[in-house]
Write a protein that holds these residues in place. Sequence first.
Motif, mmCIF file in Angstrom:
data_model
loop_
_atom_site.group_PDB
_atom_site.id
_atom_site.type_symbol
_atom_site.label_atom_id
_atom_site.label_comp_id
_atom_site.label_asym_id
_atom_site.label_seq_id
_atom_site.Cartn_x
_atom_site.Cartn_y
_atom_site.Cartn_z
ATOM 1 N N ASN A 322 0.850 -1.186 0.000
ATOM 2 C CA ASN A 322 0.000 0.000 0.000
ATOM 3 C C ASN A 322 0.892 1.245 0.000
ATOM 4 O OD1 ASN A 322 -1.533 2.320 1.215
ATOM 5 N ND2 ASN A 322 -3.182 0.842 1.212
ATOM 6 N N PRO A 323 0.736 2.143 -0.992
ATOM 7 C CA PRO A 323 1.622 3.312 -1.078
ATOM 8 C C PRO A 323 1.210 4.468 -0.183
ATOM 9 C CG PRO A 323 0.131 3.285 -2.954
ATOM 10 C CD PRO A 323 -0.168 2.041 -2.151
ATOM 11 N N TYR A 324 0.072 4.343 0.515
ATOM 12 C CA TYR A 324 -0.466 5.473 1.274
ATOM 13 C C TYR A 324 -0.405 5.277 2.791
ATOM 14 C CZ TYR A 324 -2.461 6.223 -3.345
ATOM 15 O OH TYR A 324 -2.619 6.386 -4.689
ATOM 16 N N PHE A 325 -0.455 4.025 3.260
ATOM 17 C CA PHE A 325 -0.529 3.755 4.694
ATOM 18 C C PHE A 325 0.459 2.669 5.087
ATOM 19 C CE2 PHE A 325 -4.756 5.311 3.515
ATOM 20 C CZ PHE A 325 -4.920 6.334 4.437
ATOM 21 N N THR A 326 0.776 2.660 6.385
ATOM 22 C CA THR A 326 1.600 1.603 6.949
ATOM 23 C C THR A 326 1.128 1.329 8.373
ATOM 24 O OG1 THR A 326 3.885 0.851 7.308
ATOM 25 C CG2 THR A 326 3.375 3.130 7.925
ATOM 26 N N SER A 327 1.574 0.225 8.942
ATOM 27 C CA SER A 327 1.185 -0.151 10.304
ATOM 28 C C SER A 327 2.436 -0.454 11.109
ATOM 29 C CB SER A 327 0.276 -1.376 10.272
ATOM 30 O OG SER A 327 -0.081 -1.774 11.584
ATOM 31 N N LYS A 328 2.423 0.014 12.343
ATOM 32 C CA LYS A 328 3.530 -0.249 13.254
ATOM 33 C C LYS A 328 2.947 -0.574 14.618
ATOM 34 C CE LYS A 328 7.525 2.023 15.402
ATOM 35 N NZ LYS A 328 8.283 3.283 15.525
ATOM 36 N N ASP A 329 3.248 -1.786 15.101
ATOM 37 C CA ASP A 329 2.703 -2.250 16.380
ATOM 38 C C ASP A 329 1.184 -2.172 16.388
ATOM 39 O OD1 ASP A 329 5.316 -2.623 17.346
ATOM 40 O OD2 ASP A 329 5.432 -0.515 17.930
ATOM 41 N N GLY A 330 0.591 -2.426 15.228
ATOM 42 C CA GLY A 330 -0.867 -2.439 15.123
ATOM 43 C C GLY A 330 -1.503 -1.072 14.980
ATOM 44 N N ILE A 331 -0.695 -0.001 14.996
ATOM 45 C CA ILE A 331 -1.198 1.367 14.857
ATOM 46 C C ILE A 331 -1.117 1.783 13.397
ATOM 47 C CG2 ILE A 331 -0.888 3.769 15.573
ATOM 48 C CD1 ILE A 331 0.440 2.706 18.118
ATOM 49 N N ASN A 334 0.167 7.086 8.163
ATOM 50 C CA ASN A 334 0.386 7.292 6.743
ATOM 51 C C ASN A 334 1.753 6.698 6.381
ATOM 52 O OD1 ASN A 334 2.027 9.241 7.942
ATOM 53 N ND2 ASN A 334 1.655 10.760 6.346
ATOM 54 N N LYS A 335 2.032 6.593 5.109
ATOM 55 C CA LYS A 335 3.229 5.857 4.681
ATOM 56 C C LYS A 335 4.500 6.477 5.223
ATOM 57 C CE LYS A 335 4.603 2.302 2.201
ATOM 58 N NZ LYS A 335 4.085 0.937 2.462
ATOM 59 N N GLU A 336 4.538 7.809 5.301
ATOM 60 C CA GLU A 336 5.746 8.487 5.750
ATOM 61 C C GLU A 336 5.868 8.538 7.275
ATOM 62 O OE1 GLU A 336 3.423 9.843 3.776
ATOM 63 O OE2 GLU A 336 4.413 9.424 1.858
ATOM 64 N N GLN A 337 4.852 8.034 7.960
ATOM 65 C CA GLN A 337 4.776 8.080 9.427
ATOM 66 C C GLN A 337 4.896 9.505 9.946
ATOM 67 O OE1 GLN A 337 6.770 5.128 11.827
ATOM 68 N NE2 GLN A 337 6.697 3.601 10.209
ATOM 69 N N THR A 338 4.241 10.418 9.251
ATOM 70 C CA THR A 338 4.121 11.785 9.751
ATOM 71 C C THR A 338 2.738 12.028 10.351
ATOM 72 O OG1 THR A 338 3.430 12.554 7.557
ATOM 73 C CG2 THR A 338 5.782 12.688 8.087
ATOM 74 N N ASP A 339 1.791 11.143 10.068
ATOM 75 C CA ASP A 339 0.431 11.274 10.581
ATOM 76 C C ASP A 339 0.005 9.962 11.226
ATOM 77 O OD1 ASP A 339 -2.162 12.341 11.006
ATOM 78 O OD2 ASP A 339 -2.878 11.349 9.193
ATOM 79 N N LEU A 340 -0.369 10.018 12.503
ATOM 80 C CA LEU A 340 -0.918 8.844 13.177
ATOM 81 C C LEU A 340 -2.417 8.852 12.933
ATOM 82 C CD1 LEU A 340 0.028 7.517 16.702
ATOM 83 C CD2 LEU A 340 -2.321 7.451 15.876
ATOM 84 N N VAL A 341 -2.885 7.889 12.165
ATOM 85 C CA VAL A 341 -4.271 7.898 11.699
ATOM 86 C C VAL A 341 -5.223 7.315 12.736
ATOM 87 C CG1 VAL A 341 -5.841 7.136 9.866
ATOM 88 C CG2 VAL A 341 -3.463 7.713 9.321
ATOM 89 N N GLN A 342 -4.917 6.119 13.261
ATOM 90 C CA GLN A 342 -5.836 5.460 14.193
ATOM 91 C C GLN A 342 -5.087 4.420 15.009
ATOM 92 O OE1 GLN A 342 -9.834 5.531 13.649
ATOM 93 N NE2 GLN A 342 -9.549 5.224 15.831
ATOM 94 N N ALA A 343 -5.359 4.383 16.306
ATOM 95 C CA ALA A 343 -4.817 3.354 17.186
ATOM 96 C C ALA A 343 -5.892 2.310 17.449
ATOM 97 C CB ALA A 343 -4.344 3.970 18.501
ATOM 98 N N PRO A 344 -5.508 1.031 17.616
ATOM 99 C CA PRO A 344 -6.496 -0.009 17.915
ATOM 100 C C PRO A 344 -7.030 0.122 19.337
ATOM 101 C CG PRO A 344 -4.288 -0.919 18.000
ATOM 102 C CD PRO A 344 -4.149 0.489 17.515
#
Length: 604
Positions: A322-331, A334-344
């Motif tokens: 996915n070129p727009y989003f990524t996940s880290k530790d389930g969070i 956005n791909k560049e990790q400049t915006d935290l979109v949603q936490a579980p």
Amino acid sequence: MNKRFLSLILAMVLVLTALPTAALAADVVASGTCGENLTWELTSDGVLTIAGVGEMETPLPSPWLDYVNLIEVLVIMEGVTSIDSFAFQNCTALTYASIPGSVTDIWTSAFSGCTNLARVELSEGLTEIWLQAFSGCTSLSEITIPDSVTSIGQFAFEDCTGLTSVRLGRSTAGFHGGTFSGCKNLAEITVAEENSRYSSKDGVLFNKEQTTLIRIPCALGGEYIIPNGITELEDSAFQDCTNLTSITIPEGITHIWANTFRNCTGLTDMVVPMSVVYIGNGAFRGCSGLREIVIPSKVEWILSGAFQDCANLVAIDVAGDNPYFTSKDGILFNKEQTDLVQAPGTIRTCTIPSSIKSFGGLAFAGCSQLHTVVFLGDAPEYLDSFTFTGVTATVYYPENNDTWTKEYFHDYGGTLTWVAGLPEDSPTENFSDVSDTDYFYAPVLWAYTNNITTGTTPTTFSPNNACTRAQIVTFLWRAMGEPEPQSNTTPFTDLDKNEYYYKAVLWAVEEGITTGMSATTFEPNRACTRSQAVTFQWRAAGCPTSSANNPFADIPTGQWYTEAVLWAVEQGITTGISADKFAPNNTCTRAHIVTFLYRNLSEN
């Protein structure tokens, strides 16, 4: 004798019929005007009558507010052309309403909260039923929409929990998916065959061509497979369908609109099709049974609160391409990790990477277990008043950083305690080979803080080193609280009683977590594989069964680790090294194992 008796009865009837009508009528309790040419009258028998010609115009509060507990029957006479907004709101004694054909509009919340209203006669001539007109009328059991009605407003029958059946007329054209939200006993929605806009199949409402699914009745339960040929789901189409446990969405659906699956609390499994590009506001909000969801590769829009109040959501994962989003530790980032979109929803601690500049609206809303947040970088450029709605937490921010000014320490929707500095024993200062941008940063922080590992040296964690069998058993033993083994003897000839892992291995053997590499050897320094890592944790959890489908081509049925891998996937402990590959024989690194343990045991 009989003739005399009949004559007496006849005489009494003649006398009664000769009396003036007023002598038999109920007393007038109150009266007044409710429009330029309309009057109202309430009689002692509980009947409220509206008469005259023209539109109803009622001030707020309505003129009969003081008598709402007396109004049992509403009779609107021919000539009245509308029912004003909030006119009969919360008339809880009202049980019956007669509405003539001269009424064309029932305005906003006209009957909302009339909890005992069991019967409404809607006549031909009515054209529009507005927003929340009958919301909360819990005693209504069925409703027939006249053929003359062209539009039904959003939430018009919301929370009519007694409603079981609805019929739409031939002219209905304006309809919203949220019209029957919260009608938990609604079993079917049928449509007049002549209707050119809508159709019904098995009680489900579709557009005429059956390419758009508009509304599922809330009483539908179990598994629902959206028919092939459906290319669009109306917003709120499945809202409040609490009995559905599984929904299959066909390929071809591109948009999941606002509130589409909101409050589907029984939903435990959801596969988002590869064709989806957009997930709207609150699309899965309140899906408290949902444990994990994967964002496919084409999704480029995820709006605020899409996964808000998903109380058991362990992880929001993202397809690697996915070129727009990524996940880290389930969070979700956005791909560049400049915006935290949603936490579980199950997150308990969160470390915000230094790269973060903004937060999605409602990013942590509903994360009721969250208690610690650690910011590692500059103050974010955007943090809104709903970011931490429903959260009580301690928030750490960097000391001696000029970007953190007092205006940041306001209410962001939760109860936050702001503390300058890092939590005690943070590995940020201890381990030179662990960065806050690493996927394993939060797991290492957790493992270090909870004395699960102290690193390979005082200043290194060695995340890419192979994790040995001795290390993984020890990490697991420490994470479980270092239980004392029952025995001090072992069948393994390659264990040293003076080594750090000795008690851990004794405990693991007693608990059936491992049987060693042979009857007499444990091989403590041998590298642990990925299959062994998840199997040890699975056995420690009691070998639970799993209902997850096997997504991995390299995990055959019947292997000693098959059930463990499926369980780990179901629990959000691992998603494999790709969408269809787990690599069971690959070496498990130290970063991998603390991440597995963190997702399994940290209650993060």
